[in-house]
Motif scaffolding. Structure first.
Motif, PDB file in Angstrom:
ATOM      1  N   CYS A  91     -27.453 -69.895  16.489  1.00 13.43           N
ATOM      2  CA  CYS A  91     -28.278 -68.870  17.088  1.00 13.43           C
ATOM      3  C   CYS A  91     -27.883 -69.565  19.262  1.00 13.43           C
ATOM      4  O   CYS A  91     -27.756 -69.550  19.758  1.00 13.43           O
ATOM      5  CB  CYS A  91     -29.991 -68.409  17.396  1.00 13.43           C
ATOM      6  N   ILE A 133     -34.227 -69.502  17.351  1.00 16.83           N
ATOM      7  CA  ILE A 133     -33.961 -68.431  16.664  1.00 16.83           C
ATOM      8  C   ILE A 133     -33.934 -67.146  17.659  1.00 16.83           C
ATOM      9  O   ILE A 133     -33.464 -66.703  17.468  1.00 16.83           O
ATOM     10  CB  ILE A 133     -34.166 -68.747  15.131  1.00 16.83           C
ATOM     11  N   CYS A 137     -31.346 -65.246  19.185  1.00 19.06           N
ATOM     12  CA  CYS A 137     -31.359 -62.913  18.565  1.00 19.06           C
ATOM     13  C   CYS A 137     -31.506 -62.717  20.407  1.00 19.06           C
ATOM     14  O   CYS A 137     -30.671 -62.146  21.212  1.00 19.06           O
ATOM     15  CB  CYS A 137     -32.843 -62.996  18.577  1.00 19.06           C
ATOM     16  N   HIS A 140     -28.528 -63.515  23.298  1.00 17.06           N
ATOM     17  CA  HIS A 140     -27.159 -62.493  22.573  1.00 17.06           C
ATOM     18  C   HIS A 140     -27.764 -60.923  22.406  1.00 17.06           C
ATOM     19  O   HIS A 140     -26.376 -59.912  22.858  1.00 17.06           O
ATOM     20  CB  HIS A 140     -27.196 -62.436  20.459  1.00 17.06           C
ATOM     21  N   LEU A 141     -28.922 -60.570  21.934  1.00 12.10           N
ATOM     22  CA  LEU A 141     -29.146 -58.681  22.454  1.00 12.10           C
ATOM     23  C   LEU A 141     -28.904 -58.699  24.020  1.00 12.10           C
ATOM     24  O   LEU A 141     -28.004 -57.610  24.247  1.00 12.10           O
ATOM     25  CB  LEU A 141     -30.358 -58.721  21.852  1.00 12.10           C
TER      26      LEU A 141
END
Length: 156
Positions: A91, A133, A137, A140-141
């Motif tokens: 992550c 984490i 996330c 990344h999104l």
């Protein structure tokens, strides 16, 4: 008028008059106990030699009080190394590495006997791992959305 409480029962191994019972007739040697090897006469138990019957000096284990206040044994707090390693590799590298470092500091504080500092480092390592984490996330999104809009794959 005698009740069962008034009657005395004979002791184990004695007849009704308090005399020892004779051994059963099927014991080898005519019912008499055999002598120990090398002679010695009658079979008697060894003399009393103190508690435990081991003879010599009787020692007692020293009392060691349990670690922690209030008589409970303190448990080492978790260091969350696996959580932070996952956060670092999958992550968010920065948050995962910070969590790994703080988790190792938790172990060091515990080994030095500082329970409160170890608990505080453990809680901080957990926060860094979960934050890494979640942050990873979200990043990344966000990256997927930006790349999709840029290359016309996703229409917003």
């Amino acid at each position: 008028m005698s009740s069962t409480m008034d009657q005395k029962k004979p002791l184990l191994g004695t007849d009704g008059n308090g005399q020892p019972r004779a051994p059963p007739p099927n014991v080898p040697g005519g019912g008499a106990p055999s002598a120990p090897p090398g002679g010695g006469g009658e079979c008697a138990p060894p003399p009393y030699s103190g508690p435990g019957g081991y003879g010599g000096v009787v020692t007692q284990q020293p009392y060691v009080p349990p670690y922690g206040a209030g008589g409970y044994v303190a448990v080492k707090p978790p260091n969350y190394m696996v959580l932070n390693a996952f956060a670092a590799f999958c992550c968010c590298l920065l948050c995962g590495l910070m969590g790994l470092y703080i988790g190792s500091q938790s172990d060091t504080a515990w080994n030095n006997g500082d329970r409160e500092l170890s608990l505080r480092h453990s809680q901080n390592a957990k926060k860094w791992g979960i934050g890494g984490i979640i942050g990873g996330c979200v990043a990344h999104l966000f990256t997927i959305i930006i790349l999709g809009v840029t290359f016309g794959v996703v229409g917003i």
